[in-house]
Design an enzyme around this catalytic site. Structure first.
Site, PDB file in Angstrom:
ATOM      1  N   LEU A  82       0.841  -1.198   0.000  1.00 25.15           N
ATOM      2  CA  LEU A  82       0.000   0.000   0.000  1.00 25.15           C
ATOM      3  C   LEU A  82       0.875   1.248   0.000  1.00 25.15           C
ATOM      4  O   LEU A  82       1.915   1.293   0.683  1.00 25.15           O
ATOM      5  CB  LEU A  82      -0.895   0.020   1.240  1.00 25.15           C
ATOM      6  CG  LEU A  82      -2.291  -0.578   1.117  1.00 25.15           C
ATOM      7  CD1 LEU A  82      -2.217  -2.021   0.689  1.00 25.15           C
ATOM      8  CD2 LEU A  82      -3.058  -0.449   2.417  1.00 25.15           C
ATOM      9  N   GLY A 127       1.183  -5.533   0.692  1.00 19.31           N
ATOM     10  CA  GLY A 127       0.275  -5.473  -0.461  1.00 19.31           C
ATOM     11  C   GLY A 127       0.907  -6.031  -1.719  1.00 19.31           C
ATOM     12  O   GLY A 127       0.219  -6.621  -2.566  1.00 19.31           O
ATOM     13  N   ASN A 161       3.900  -8.234   6.303  1.00 21.17           N
ATOM     14  CA  ASN A 161       4.607  -7.651   7.461  1.00 21.17           C
ATOM     15  C   ASN A 161       3.789  -6.606   8.202  1.00 21.17           C
ATOM     16  O   ASN A 161       4.340  -5.792   8.950  1.00 21.17           O
ATOM     17  CB  ASN A 161       5.923  -7.022   6.993  1.00 21.17           C
ATOM     18  CG  ASN A 161       5.689  -5.873   6.028  1.00 21.17           C
ATOM     19  OD1 ASN A 161       4.781  -5.925   5.202  1.00 21.17           O
ATOM     20  ND2 ASN A 161       6.468  -4.811   6.140  1.00 21.17           N
ATOM     21  N   GLU A 162       2.474  -6.617   8.030  1.00 22.58           N
ATOM     22  CA  GLU A 162       1.642  -5.562   8.612  1.00 22.58           C
ATOM     23  C   GLU A 162       1.864  -5.327  10.105  1.00 22.58           C
ATOM     24  O   GLU A 162       1.877  -4.198  10.583  1.00 22.58           O
ATOM     25  CB  GLU A 162       0.164  -5.875   8.362  1.00 22.58           C
ATOM     26  CG  GLU A 162      -0.312  -5.612   6.951  1.00 22.58           C
ATOM     27  CD  GLU A 162       0.056  -6.703   5.970  1.00 22.58           C
ATOM     28  OE1 GLU A 162       0.811  -7.621   6.337  1.00 22.58           O
ATOM     29  OE2 GLU A 162      -0.406  -6.632   4.814  1.00 22.58           O
TER      30      GLU A 162
HETATM   31  C1  LIG Z   1     -10.578  -4.682  12.557  1.00 22.55           C
HETATM   32  C2  LIG Z   1      -9.447  -4.609  11.539  1.00 22.55           C
HETATM   33  C3  LIG Z   1      -9.948  -4.497  10.134  1.00 22.55           C
HETATM   34  C4  LIG Z   1      -8.827  -4.614   9.086  1.00 22.55           C
HETATM   35  C5  LIG Z   1      -7.888  -3.455   9.146  1.00 22.55           C
HETATM   36  C6  LIG Z   1      -6.885  -3.506   8.055  1.00 22.55           C
HETATM   37  C7  LIG Z   1      -5.725  -2.601   8.408  1.00 22.55           C
HETATM   38  C8  LIG Z   1      -4.916  -2.155   7.264  1.00 22.55           C
HETATM   39  C9  LIG Z   1      -4.536  -3.232   6.341  1.00 22.55           C
HETATM   40  C10 LIG Z   1      -3.450  -3.065   5.678  1.00 22.55           C
HETATM   41  C11 LIG Z   1      -2.754  -3.849   4.748  1.00 22.55           C
HETATM   42  C12 LIG Z   1      -1.574  -3.260   4.482  1.00 22.55           C
HETATM   43  C13 LIG Z   1      -0.671  -3.807   3.537  1.00 22.55           C
HETATM   44  C14 LIG Z   1       0.456  -2.882   3.167  1.00 22.55           C
HETATM   45  O1  LIG Z   1       0.880  -2.951   2.075  1.00 22.55           O
HETATM   46  S1  LIG Z   1       1.074  -1.729   4.305  1.00 22.55           S
HETATM   47  C15 LIG Z   1       2.599  -1.210   3.506  1.00 22.55           C
HETATM   48  C16 LIG Z   1       3.701  -2.157   3.851  1.00 22.55           C
HETATM   49  N1  LIG Z   1       4.877  -1.901   3.064  1.00 22.55           N
HETATM   50  C17 LIG Z   1       6.115  -1.948   3.605  1.00 22.55           C
HETATM   51  O2  LIG Z   1       6.304  -2.190   4.784  1.00 22.55           O
HETATM   52  C18 LIG Z   1       7.257  -1.663   2.676  1.00 22.55           C
HETATM   53  C19 LIG Z   1       7.965  -0.405   3.102  1.00 22.55           C
HETATM   54  N2  LIG Z   1       9.084  -0.126   2.210  1.00 22.55           N
HETATM   55  C20 LIG Z   1      10.281  -0.801   2.278  1.00 22.55           C
HETATM   56  O3  LIG Z   1      10.469  -1.722   3.044  1.00 22.55           O
HETATM   57  C21 LIG Z   1      11.346  -0.378   1.299  1.00 22.55           C
HETATM   58  O4  LIG Z   1      10.972   0.879   0.761  1.00 22.55           O
HETATM   59  C22 LIG Z   1      11.556  -1.343   0.121  1.00 22.55           C
HETATM   60  C23 LIG Z   1      10.236  -1.659  -0.543  1.00 22.55           C
HETATM   61  C24 LIG Z   1      12.236  -2.613   0.627  1.00 22.55           C
HETATM   62  C25 LIG Z   1      12.497  -0.645  -0.909  1.00 22.55           C
HETATM   63  O5  LIG Z   1      13.667  -0.200  -0.236  1.00 22.55           O
HETATM   64  P1  LIG Z   1      14.599   0.854  -0.964  1.00 22.55           P
HETATM   65  O6  LIG Z   1      14.833   0.437  -2.363  1.00 22.55           O
HETATM   66  O7  LIG Z   1      15.758   1.080  -0.039  1.00 22.55           O
HETATM   67  O8  LIG Z   1      13.729   2.185  -1.048  1.00 22.55           O
HETATM   68  P2  LIG Z   1      13.419   3.185   0.173  1.00 22.55           P
HETATM   69  O9  LIG Z   1      13.046   2.440   1.403  1.00 22.55           O
HETATM   70  O10 LIG Z   1      14.514   4.183   0.260  1.00 22.55           O
HETATM   71  O11 LIG Z   1      12.072   3.902  -0.354  1.00 22.55           O
HETATM   72  C26 LIG Z   1      12.132   4.827  -1.432  1.00 22.55           C
HETATM   73  C27 LIG Z   1      11.073   5.868  -1.178  1.00 22.55           C
HETATM   74  O12 LIG Z   1       9.778   5.214  -1.204  1.00 22.55           O
HETATM   75  C28 LIG Z   1       9.102   5.451   0.031  1.00 22.55           C
HETATM   76  N3  LIG Z   1       8.285   4.255   0.319  1.00 22.55           N
HETATM   77  C29 LIG Z   1       8.725   2.999   0.477  1.00 22.55           C
HETATM   78  N4  LIG Z   1       7.695   2.151   0.715  1.00 22.55           N
HETATM   79  C30 LIG Z   1       6.570   2.927   0.716  1.00 22.55           C
HETATM   80  C31 LIG Z   1       5.166   2.641   0.918  1.00 22.55           C
HETATM   81  N5  LIG Z   1       4.707   1.398   1.140  1.00 22.55           N
HETATM   82  N6  LIG Z   1       4.314   3.682   0.865  1.00 22.55           N
HETATM   83  C32 LIG Z   1       4.738   4.946   0.629  1.00 22.55           C
HETATM   84  N7  LIG Z   1       6.066   5.299   0.424  1.00 22.55           N
HETATM   85  C33 LIG Z   1       6.950   4.282   0.481  1.00 22.55           C
HETATM   86  C34 LIG Z   1      10.189   5.695   1.042  1.00 22.55           C
HETATM   87  O13 LIG Z   1       9.678   6.402   2.157  1.00 22.55           O
HETATM   88  C35 LIG Z   1      11.151   6.496   0.204  1.00 22.55           C
HETATM   89  O14 LIG Z   1      10.599   7.796   0.103  1.00 22.55           O
HETATM   90  P3  LIG Z   1      11.542   9.099  -0.011  1.00 22.55           P
HETATM   91  O15 LIG Z   1      12.262   8.918  -1.323  1.00 22.55           O
HETATM   92  O16 LIG Z   1      10.584  10.242   0.015  1.00 22.55           O
HETATM   93  O17 LIG Z   1      12.476   9.044   1.162  1.00 22.55           O
END
Ligand SMILES: CCCCCCCC/C=C/C=C/CC(=O)SCCNC(=O)CCNC(=O)[C@H](O)C(C)(C)COP(=O)(O)OP(=O)(O)OC[C@H]1O[C@@H](n2cnc3c(N)ncnc32)[C@H](O)[C@@H]1OP(=O)(O)O
Length: 303
Positions: A109, A154, A178-179
């Site tokens: 997400l 996601g 990993n939520e």
């Molecule tokens: C009663 C209950 C009812 C049910 C409730 C439901 C609740 C909600 C359900 C949710 C389900 C959620 C699923 C999801 O998908 S949550 C998102 C999880 N994602 C992550 O944890 C991934 C996070 N990102 C990373 O680990 C890394 O970015 C990676 C993908 C490994 C890439 O690493 P790398 O190449 O080193 O790049 P950077 O980390 O430097 O990131 C570059 C820029 O992108 C931004 N970024 C990264 N991931 C996200 C993201 N998911 N969303 C928005 N932005 C993201 C990061 O901040 C960097 O930004 P900037 O360049 O401005 O610094």
């Protein structure tokens, strides 16, 4: 396999014109790299590049939302539209889903879509996420995920919605739901998809721990079907596609529906409730704080 009319209606209602027009080139085609004969013309949109090969009936669909293919509302919408276009074109029988961004398949997400956003936006966003999962999970096409980068949350659920998964053998390319590490939880239909893939005990443990599996462990637990050297992911996905396309479509589609309909129906029956649960959960102050802190941590990592 037709989606329930409600879902189709929801998809159309959801696919607001602005989301289609904002910076996209939907419908415009351009010659695929390397030319190629008829039917080799690319199409898609700003964030989804589709390279169709009419001769084989297989299209490669590339996520192109740099830097990490975060699932923005626009990307979700464009993925649904591109998939629907291929499903409606009987030339195509299979789609290979992969990333055009280096090192990342899909970061899950787009947290900026739910951090500091109003409930109405979170609801619209979550409906788009539901729609993409329904569209991929129930697709009549053979979907092969060519996972050429990190695949958390996601991104993992999109890969799990495919019929099979090929992962590049790079220890940095971890996959899993990993939520809990973000202080949130996976909704029931993500849990169901996990259980359907790796079993209940493995899912129970991996969901609670927020496990992100490196390739060898992902293979061992059954999250992916093959782990191959990075430069063989696309060719292996094509070989896997050929294996699936050797089966008559109708029999395979009926079988896929038999296996997946109950899981999808569970969401279809309670789609609005799921959306309301999502919105009330993520809009809690405590959850907003967790998500903001997580985003901050991500942004500081590069510092
Ligand atoms: C009663 C209950 C009812 C049910 C409730 C439901 C609740 C909600 C359900 C949710 C389900 C959620 C699923 C999801 O998908 S949550 C998102 C999880 N994602 C992550 O944890 C991934 C996070 N990102 C990373 O680990 C890394 O970015 C990676 C993908 C490994 C890439 O690493 P790398 O190449 O080193 O790049 P950077 O980390 O430097 O990131 C570059 C820029 O992108 C931004 N970024 C990264 N991931 C996200 C993201 N998911 N969303 C928005 N932005 C993201 C990061 O901040 C960097 O930004 P900037 O360049 O401005 O610094």
């Amino acid at each position: 396999m037709a989606l329930a009319s409600g879902v189709r209606f929801a998809a159309r209602a959801l696919l607001r014109p602005w989301a289609l027009l904002r910076g996209t080139t939907l419908g415009r085609t351009e010659p695929a790299a390397g030319g190629g004969g008829d039917g080799a013309r690319r199409f898609g949109s700003q964030r989804v590049l589709v390279e169709p090969d009419a001769a084989s009936g297989v299209a490669v669909m590339k996520l192109r939302n740099p830097p990490v293919n975060a699932l923005s509302l626009e990307l979700l919408t464009e993925l649904v539209i591109s998939l629907e276009k291929l499903e409606n074109d009987k030339t195509f029988r299979g789609v290979i889903l992969t990333s055009d961004c280096p090192r990342v398949f899909c970061a899950g997400l787009d947290l900026t879509e739910i951090c500091g956003r109003n409930p109405a936006h979170c609801a619209e966003y979550w409906k788009a996420m539901q729609e993409l999962w329904l569209r991929t999970y129930l697709s009549s096409l053979v979907l092969v995920a060519a996972i050429n980068g990190a695949c958390p949350a996601g991104g993992c659920i999109i890969a799990l919605s495919c019929d099979c998964r090929v992962l590049a053998d790079n220890p940095k390319y971890r996959i899993g739901l990993n939520e809990t590490l973000l202080g949130i939880i996976a909704p029931f239909w993500l849990k169901d998809t996990y259980v359907n893939t790796i079993g209940h005990r493995a899912s129970e443990q991996a969901l609670q721990l927020g496990s992100l599996f490196p390739p060898a462990e992902a293979l061992q637990v059954g999250l992916v079907d093959q782990v191959v050297p990075e430069d063989q992911v696309q060719s292996t996905a094509l070989s896997e596609m050929a294996r699936w396309l050797a089966v008559p479509d109708h029999a395979r589609q009926l079988t896929k529906n038999m296996m997946r309909k109950a899981t999808a129906d569970r969401l279809l029956r309670q789609r609005d409730a799921d959306t309301q649960n999502f919105v009330s959960f993520v809009c809690r102050d405590s959850i907003q704080k967790s998500l903001q802190a997580y985003l901050e941590k991500l942004r500081q990592r590069k510092g």
